[in-house]
Design a protein around this motif. Structure first.
Motif, PDB file in Angstrom:
ATOM      1  N   PRO A  88       0.837  -1.196   0.000  1.00 49.09           N
ATOM      2  CA  PRO A  88       0.000   0.000   0.000  1.00 49.09           C
ATOM      3  C   PRO A  88       0.872   1.246   0.000  1.00 49.09           C
ATOM      4  O   PRO A  88       1.990   1.205   0.523  1.00 49.09           O
ATOM      5  CB  PRO A  88      -0.787  -0.107   1.306  1.00 49.09           C
ATOM      6  CG  PRO A  88      -0.491  -1.442   1.882  1.00 49.09           C
ATOM      7  CD  PRO A  88       0.704  -2.000   1.184  1.00 49.09           C
ATOM      8  N   PRO A  89       0.383   2.306  -0.586  1.00 44.14           N
ATOM      9  CA  PRO A  89      -0.947   2.467  -1.166  1.00 44.14           C
ATOM     10  C   PRO A  89      -0.950   2.308  -2.687  1.00 44.14           C
ATOM     11  O   PRO A  89       0.079   2.256  -3.338  1.00 44.14           O
ATOM     12  CB  PRO A  89      -1.280   3.913  -0.814  1.00 44.14           C
ATOM     13  CG  PRO A  89       0.034   4.625  -0.924  1.00 44.14           C
ATOM     14  CD  PRO A  89       1.054   3.613  -0.429  1.00 44.14           C
ATOM     15  N   THR A  90      -2.152   2.263  -3.203  1.00 45.60           N
ATOM     16  CA  THR A  90      -2.434   2.414  -4.622  1.00 45.60           C
ATOM     17  C   THR A  90      -3.149   3.756  -4.735  1.00 45.60           C
ATOM     18  O   THR A  90      -3.962   4.086  -3.871  1.00 45.60           O
ATOM     19  CB  THR A  90      -3.380   1.297  -5.106  1.00 45.60           C
ATOM     20  OG1 THR A  90      -2.779   0.036  -4.825  1.00 45.60           O
ATOM     21  CG2 THR A  90      -3.690   1.431  -6.581  1.00 45.60           C
ATOM     22  N   TRP A  91      -2.853   4.528  -5.767  1.00 44.32           N
ATOM     23  CA  TRP A  91      -3.597   5.782  -5.913  1.00 44.32           C
ATOM     24  C   TRP A  91      -3.890   6.087  -7.367  1.00 44.32           C
ATOM     25  O   TRP A  91      -3.236   5.588  -8.270  1.00 44.32           O
ATOM     26  CB  TRP A  91      -2.906   6.935  -5.211  1.00 44.32           C
ATOM     27  CG  TRP A  91      -1.585   7.411  -5.724  1.00 44.32           C
ATOM     28  CD1 TRP A  91      -1.360   8.470  -6.554  1.00 44.32           C
ATOM     29  CD2 TRP A  91      -0.294   6.883  -5.412  1.00 44.32           C
ATOM     30  NE1 TRP A  91      -0.018   8.619  -6.781  1.00 44.32           N
ATOM     31  CE2 TRP A  91       0.668   7.662  -6.092  1.00 44.32           C
ATOM     32  CE3 TRP A  91       0.157   5.820  -4.628  1.00 44.32           C
ATOM     33  CZ2 TRP A  91       2.034   7.413  -6.012  1.00 44.32           C
ATOM     34  CZ3 TRP A  91       1.518   5.570  -4.547  1.00 44.32           C
ATOM     35  CH2 TRP A  91       2.431   6.356  -5.224  1.00 44.32           C
ATOM     36  N   GLU A  92      -4.947   6.874  -7.537  1.00 44.27           N
ATOM     37  CA  GLU A  92      -5.421   7.282  -8.850  1.00 44.27           C
ATOM     38  C   GLU A  92      -5.565   8.801  -8.860  1.00 44.27           C
ATOM     39  O   GLU A  92      -6.088   9.374  -7.904  1.00 44.27           O
ATOM     40  CB  GLU A  92      -6.792   6.672  -9.149  1.00 44.27           C
ATOM     41  CG  GLU A  92      -6.803   5.172  -9.115  1.00 44.27           C
ATOM     42  CD  GLU A  92      -8.190   4.551  -9.116  1.00 44.27           C
ATOM     43  OE1 GLU A  92      -8.258   3.322  -9.265  1.00 44.27           O
ATOM     44  OE2 GLU A  92      -9.204   5.274  -8.945  1.00 44.27           O
ATOM     45  N   VAL A  93      -5.131   9.421  -9.945  1.00 47.28           N
ATOM     46  CA  VAL A  93      -5.326  10.852 -10.146  1.00 47.28           C
ATOM     47  C   VAL A  93      -6.215  11.002 -11.371  1.00 47.28           C
ATOM     48  O   VAL A  93      -5.911  10.439 -12.432  1.00 47.28           O
ATOM     49  CB  VAL A  93      -3.990  11.598 -10.340  1.00 47.28           C
ATOM     50  CG1 VAL A  93      -4.232  13.086 -10.582  1.00 47.28           C
ATOM     51  CG2 VAL A  93      -3.085  11.387  -9.120  1.00 47.28           C
ATOM     52  N   TYR A  94      -7.312  11.723 -11.199  1.00 48.53           N
ATOM     53  CA  TYR A  94      -8.314  11.885 -12.250  1.00 48.53           C
ATOM     54  C   TYR A  94      -8.059  13.218 -12.960  1.00 48.53           C
ATOM     55  O   TYR A  94      -8.178  14.276 -12.355  1.00 48.53           O
ATOM     56  CB  TYR A  94      -9.713  11.841 -11.642  1.00 48.53           C
ATOM     57  CG  TYR A  94      -9.881  10.645 -10.735  1.00 48.53           C
ATOM     58  CD1 TYR A  94     -10.003   9.363 -11.251  1.00 48.53           C
ATOM     59  CD2 TYR A  94      -9.861  10.797  -9.347  1.00 48.53           C
ATOM     60  CE1 TYR A  94     -10.122   8.260 -10.416  1.00 48.53           C
ATOM     61  CE2 TYR A  94      -9.979   9.706  -8.504  1.00 48.53           C
ATOM     62  CZ  TYR A  94     -10.109   8.436  -9.039  1.00 48.53           C
ATOM     63  OH  TYR A  94     -10.215   7.347  -8.212  1.00 48.53           O
ATOM     64  N   LEU A  95      -7.685  13.147 -14.234  1.00 47.83           N
ATOM     65  CA  LEU A  95      -7.296  14.345 -14.965  1.00 47.83           C
ATOM     66  C   LEU A  95      -8.477  15.098 -15.565  1.00 47.83           C
ATOM     67  O   LEU A  95      -8.328  16.244 -15.992  1.00 47.83           O
ATOM     68  CB  LEU A  95      -6.283  13.995 -16.053  1.00 47.83           C
ATOM     69  CG  LEU A  95      -4.989  13.366 -15.541  1.00 47.83           C
ATOM     70  CD1 LEU A  95      -4.005  13.198 -16.684  1.00 47.83           C
ATOM     71  CD2 LEU A  95      -4.375  14.181 -14.406  1.00 47.83           C
ATOM     72  N   ASN A  96      -9.629  14.452 -15.616  1.00 47.99           N
ATOM     73  CA  ASN A  96     -10.863  15.128 -16.039  1.00 47.99           C
ATOM     74  C   ASN A  96     -12.012  14.432 -15.338  1.00 47.99           C
ATOM     75  O   ASN A  96     -11.793  13.542 -14.516  1.00 47.99           O
ATOM     76  CB  ASN A  96     -11.006  15.140 -17.568  1.00 47.99           C
ATOM     77  CG  ASN A  96     -10.851  13.760 -18.198  1.00 47.99           C
ATOM     78  OD1 ASN A  96     -10.952  12.732 -17.533  1.00 47.99           O
ATOM     79  ND2 ASN A  96     -10.599  13.729 -19.491  1.00 47.99           N
ATOM     80  N   SER A  97     -13.224  14.845 -15.607  1.00 46.02           N
ATOM     81  CA  SER A  97     -14.359  14.264 -14.883  1.00 46.02           C
ATOM     82  C   SER A  97     -15.528  14.020 -15.833  1.00 46.02           C
ATOM     83  O   SER A  97     -15.580  14.606 -16.926  1.00 46.02           O
ATOM     84  CB  SER A  97     -14.799  15.192 -13.753  1.00 46.02           C
ATOM     85  OG  SER A  97     -15.618  16.226 -14.251  1.00 46.02           O
ATOM     86  N   PRO A  98     -16.470  13.183 -15.393  1.00 48.68           N
ATOM     87  CA  PRO A  98     -17.650  12.931 -16.223  1.00 48.68           C
ATOM     88  C   PRO A  98     -18.488  14.197 -16.454  1.00 48.68           C
ATOM     89  O   PRO A  98     -19.308  14.225 -17.359  1.00 48.68           O
ATOM     90  CB  PRO A  98     -18.447  11.898 -15.415  1.00 48.68           C
ATOM     91  CG  PRO A  98     -17.469  11.290 -14.485  1.00 48.68           C
ATOM     92  CD  PRO A  98     -16.449  12.343 -14.203  1.00 48.68           C
ATOM     93  N   ASP A  99     -18.258  15.227 -15.645  1.00 48.87           N
ATOM     94  CA  ASP A  99     -18.948  16.504 -15.867  1.00 48.87           C
ATOM     95  C   ASP A  99     -18.351  17.262 -17.050  1.00 48.87           C
ATOM     96  O   ASP A  99     -18.968  18.175 -17.576  1.00 48.87           O
ATOM     97  CB  ASP A  99     -18.853  17.398 -14.620  1.00 48.87           C
ATOM     98  CG  ASP A  99     -19.562  16.800 -13.425  1.00 48.87           C
ATOM     99  OD1 ASP A  99     -20.477  15.974 -13.609  1.00 48.87           O
ATOM    100  OD2 ASP A  99     -19.181  17.157 -12.296  1.00 48.87           O
TER     101      ASP A  99
END
Length: 156
Positions: free
Chosen positions: A128-139
């Motif tokens: 641990p850890p695992t992480w995600e960075v979201y560069l855009n969104s469903p909006d």
């Protein structure tokens, strides 16, 4: 198939709230949405600008549940604003396994299955850890254009 790469990363400071859910995708989505909303409202109230994308950090999977942190990348100096349920931390620096997922979030599970097979074939062990960075969104974009940067810390 994702392109898995070993890369070196620096720490990434972030503000977050913790959540725990079952592995049900709908429950995860609702919990993340509420967590992002809580941290965003805190940042707006305290004048903390985002320093990058939204992120989720996964630390614990046990008995059909997962615990995670959801929030936003911030400047290191803005970590001091953390208060109450909004905490501050940084992702670890060092060598990680990285891949980029393009598409709907529900496809991440298959990408992680592929990552686990890749790690096994390369003799890599995760920690641990695992992480995600979201560069855009469903909006902002259609779900097939979502970009998620995924990072897996390695043992030893």
């Amino acid at each position: 198939m994702a392109d898995f790469k070993l890369i070196d990363v620096d720490e990434t400071p972030y503000l977050y709230v913790e959540r725990s859910t079952t592995m049900d995708p709908g429950e995860i989505s609702r919990a993340m949405g509420s967590a992002f909303g809580e941290v965003w409202a805190f940042m707006e109230k305290h004048g903390v600008p985002p320093g990058g994308g939204a992120l989720s950090v996964y630390h614990d999977y046990a008995e059909g549940r997962m615990a995670f942190r959801a929030g936003f990348v911030v400047a290191r100096a803005d970590m001091a604003a953390a208060d109450g349920t909004v905490k501050a931390d940084a992702t670890p620096a060092g060598r990680v396994l990285h891949f980029t997922h393009i598409g709907a979030y529900d496809g991440l599970r298959d990408a992680y299955d592929g990552m686990m097979r890749h790690m096994e074939s390369e003799g890599l062990a995760y920690a641990p850890p695992t992480w995600e960075v979201y560069l855009n969104s469903p909006d902002e974009v259609h779900e097939d254009q979502l970009v998620t940067k995924c990072y897996q810390a390695l043992a030893g």
